[in-house]
Scaffold this active site. Structure first.
Site, PDB file in Angstrom:
ATOM      1  N   SER A   1     -20.079 -24.354 -12.126  1.00 25.22           N
ATOM      2  CA  SER A   1     -19.883 -25.311 -11.029  1.00 25.22           C
ATOM      3  C   SER A   1     -20.621 -26.631 -11.247  1.00 25.22           C
ATOM      4  O   SER A   1     -20.100 -27.700 -10.899  1.00 25.22           O
ATOM      5  CB  SER A   1     -20.311 -24.685  -9.696  1.00 25.22           C
ATOM      6  OG  SER A   1     -21.697 -24.341  -9.719  1.00 25.22           O
TER       7      SER A   1
ATOM      8  N   ASN B   1     -27.710 -18.932 -11.932  1.00 25.91           N
ATOM      9  CA  ASN B   1     -27.436 -20.342 -11.640  1.00 25.91           C
ATOM     10  C   ASN B   1     -28.599 -21.247 -12.040  1.00 25.91           C
ATOM     11  O   ASN B   1     -28.414 -22.350 -12.542  1.00 25.91           O
ATOM     12  CB  ASN B   1     -27.145 -20.533 -10.148  1.00 25.91           C
ATOM     13  CG  ASN B   1     -25.767 -20.052  -9.759  1.00 25.91           C
ATOM     14  OD1 ASN B   1     -24.930 -19.766 -10.599  1.00 25.91           O
ATOM     15  ND2 ASN B   1     -25.531 -19.945  -8.463  1.00 25.91           N
TER      16      ASN B   1
ATOM     17  N   ALA C   1     -13.013 -24.945  -3.883  1.00 30.28           N
ATOM     18  CA  ALA C   1     -12.563 -23.920  -4.821  1.00 30.28           C
ATOM     19  C   ALA C   1     -12.827 -22.512  -4.288  1.00 30.28           C
ATOM     20  O   ALA C   1     -11.905 -21.688  -4.190  1.00 30.28           O
ATOM     21  CB  ALA C   1     -13.250 -24.131  -6.166  1.00 30.28           C
ATOM     22  N   ILE C   2     -14.073 -22.221  -3.918  1.00 30.47           N
ATOM     23  CA  ILE C   2     -14.406 -20.877  -3.452  1.00 30.47           C
ATOM     24  C   ILE C   2     -13.887 -20.639  -2.040  1.00 30.47           C
ATOM     25  O   ILE C   2     -13.277 -19.603  -1.746  1.00 30.47           O
ATOM     26  CB  ILE C   2     -15.925 -20.646  -3.520  1.00 30.47           C
ATOM     27  CG1 ILE C   2     -16.418 -20.712  -4.969  1.00 30.47           C
ATOM     28  CG2 ILE C   2     -16.296 -19.303  -2.890  1.00 30.47           C
ATOM     29  CD1 ILE C   2     -15.773 -19.705  -5.907  1.00 30.47           C
ATOM     30  N   GLY C   3     -14.112 -21.580  -1.145  1.00 33.17           N
ATOM     31  CA  GLY C   3     -13.658 -21.405   0.237  1.00 33.17           C
ATOM     32  C   GLY C   3     -12.161 -21.193   0.338  1.00 33.17           C
ATOM     33  O   GLY C   3     -11.692 -20.314   1.078  1.00 33.17           O
TER      34      GLY C   3
ATOM     35  N   ASN D   1     -24.060 -21.832  -3.060  1.00 31.16           N
ATOM     36  CA  ASN D   1     -24.868 -21.700  -4.264  1.00 31.16           C
ATOM     37  C   ASN D   1     -26.342 -21.920  -3.948  1.00 31.16           C
ATOM     38  O   ASN D   1     -26.700 -22.584  -2.977  1.00 31.16           O
ATOM     39  CB  ASN D   1     -24.436 -22.733  -5.307  1.00 31.16           C
ATOM     40  CG  ASN D   1     -23.339 -22.213  -6.212  1.00 31.16           C
ATOM     41  OD1 ASN D   1     -23.146 -21.008  -6.372  1.00 31.16           O
ATOM     42  ND2 ASN D   1     -22.606 -23.127  -6.823  1.00 31.16           N
TER      43      ASN D   1
ATOM     44  N   GLY E   1     -15.182 -25.858   4.577  1.00 31.24           N
ATOM     45  CA  GLY E   1     -15.359 -26.227   3.184  1.00 31.24           C
ATOM     46  C   GLY E   1     -14.361 -25.495   2.313  1.00 31.24           C
ATOM     47  O   GLY E   1     -14.720 -24.603   1.549  1.00 31.24           O
ATOM     48  N   ALA E   2     -13.088 -25.860   2.445  1.00 33.00           N
ATOM     49  CA  ALA E   2     -12.019 -25.148   1.727  1.00 33.00           C
ATOM     50  C   ALA E   2     -11.836 -25.731   0.334  1.00 33.00           C
ATOM     51  O   ALA E   2     -10.750 -26.132  -0.070  1.00 33.00           O
ATOM     52  CB  ALA E   2     -10.716 -25.233   2.521  1.00 33.00           C
TER      53      ALA E   2
ATOM     54  N   LYS F   1     -27.899 -13.407  -8.545  1.00 38.06           N
ATOM     55  CA  LYS F   1     -27.038 -14.556  -8.851  1.00 38.06           C
ATOM     56  C   LYS F   1     -27.871 -15.801  -9.136  1.00 38.06           C
ATOM     57  O   LYS F   1     -27.579 -16.562 -10.064  1.00 38.06           O
ATOM     58  CB  LYS F   1     -26.066 -14.843  -7.707  1.00 38.06           C
ATOM     59  CG  LYS F   1     -25.151 -16.024  -8.041  1.00 38.06           C
ATOM     60  CD  LYS F   1     -24.096 -16.307  -7.006  1.00 38.06           C
ATOM     61  CE  LYS F   1     -23.221 -17.480  -7.463  1.00 38.06           C
ATOM     62  NZ  LYS F   1     -22.196 -17.843  -6.487  1.00 38.06           N
TER      63      LYS F   1
END
Length: 329
Positions: free
Chosen positions: A279, A214, A10-12, A104, A7-8, A210
């Protein structure tokens, strides 16, 4: 280490690129136009934190079996994609492969090996909104998992182009709340890659710190279209966030997790990430599904288990689901 980022997005992509810079052998799992761009033009990271831009030539595929067993697998897909992708990552797993879910919401592994007495009645239980069949537990046995909470803001602004806009904090911990050599090793690797990676004794406390954010910020951002700093500047939006934050803190407490922070302190943590496009708002604007199940519904379901009312979150969920059904202008 051999590292595969499943899962590349935004974060990955942000995590994988940084680990590559630190000398690790990184491969990427992506799909669609984003994958095509990475394969043909490289992964471009525009890092507003470091003040630099760089293109990374990293092997990328949509097939996890291409890369073989890894030392570290980072799972950074949207929560609603977990079932489909976790069933395909077995070729990446050796006996001692560490799997770090950088996701998330309430993680599917939450009630595996839970150390808090108040939550032991739910040991091994699946939260319906996350894993109605229990299949996620079967796909990745708990002994592989190292819990992770990511406080990094990033977004894909074009296929193959990721902007890192804020944050450098990663929190990692064993599900059984014990120290381990692999926890130290993975934390050190992320530190060497430029993150503030903390080895946490109680990863579930980090999850809730966190998650309560969220749980409250994300629906408000999706409903209003506001960036993070705009939410704090608006008295009405701020008030809604604060109410729902309090509800999330009460749910955590009922599960034996005392956060030890006020809503204002949690909001100050969010301010530190900067002028971020949250997000759920990113997903809404891009026409993607929203992570309502993992971020809101799962918390409300667990709240019902422990008899904590969540009237503010109940209303937010109803409204954000209605918003997701409307066309994007």
């Amino acid at each position: 280490m051999k590292v595969c980022v499943v899962g590349a997005g935004a974060i990955g992509a942000t995590l994988g690129a940084a680990l590559s810079t630190a000398g690790h052998e990184v491969s990427l799992i992506a799909r669609g136009a984003h994958l095509d761009a990475i394969q043909h033009r490289g992964l471009r990271i525009v890092d507003h934190v470091q003040g630099e831009e760089r293109v990374f030539e990293l092997p990328a595929s949509d097939d996890p079996s291409v890369f073989g067993p890894q030392d570290l697998v980072i799972v950074a897909v949207k929560a609603y994609s977990l079932a489909a992708i976790l069933s395909r990552i077995q070729p990446l797993l050796a006996l001692d492969t560490v799997v770090v879910p950088a996701i998330n919401g309430l993680p599917w592994w939450y009630f595996q090996g839970v150390p808090h007495a108040a939550a032991r009645a739910f040991e091994g239980r699946s939260v319906p909104a996350l894993d109605s069949s229990g299949g996620l537990f079967d796909s990745v046995p708990a002994h592989h998992i190292l819990g992770c909470v990511v406080h990094v803001a990033a977004e894909i602004r074009a296929p193959g182009v990721v902007h890192r806009t804020g944050g450098r904090l990663l929190m990692l911990g064993e599900l059984n709340a014990r120290a381990s050599s692999r926890l130290d090793r993975v934390s050190a690797a992320f530190c060497e890659a430029g993150f503030d990676a903390l080895a946490e004794e109680d990863i579930r406390r980090a999850v809730w710190i966190k998650l309560v954010g969220n749980f409250s910020f994300n629906p408000v951002a999706a409903l209003t279209g506001m960036l993070q700093d705009e939410i704090w500047a608006d008295a009405g939006a701020y008030g809604v966030v604060r109410q729902v934050l309090l509800e999330g803190i009460e749910v955590a407490s009922a599960l034996g997790v005392e956060l030890g922070i006020t809503p204002e302190q949690r909001i100050d943590m969010a301010r530190a990430v900067g002028n971020a496009r949250i997000s759920m708002l990113q997903d809404l604007e891009q026409g993607r599904p929203l992570e309502v199940d993992a971020v809101v519904t799962a918390v409300r379901q667990v709240a019902a288990w422990v008899n904590v009312p969540t009237p503010g979150a109940d209303m937010l969920e109803a409204l954000v689901r209605a918003r997701a059904r409307m066309p994007i202008e």
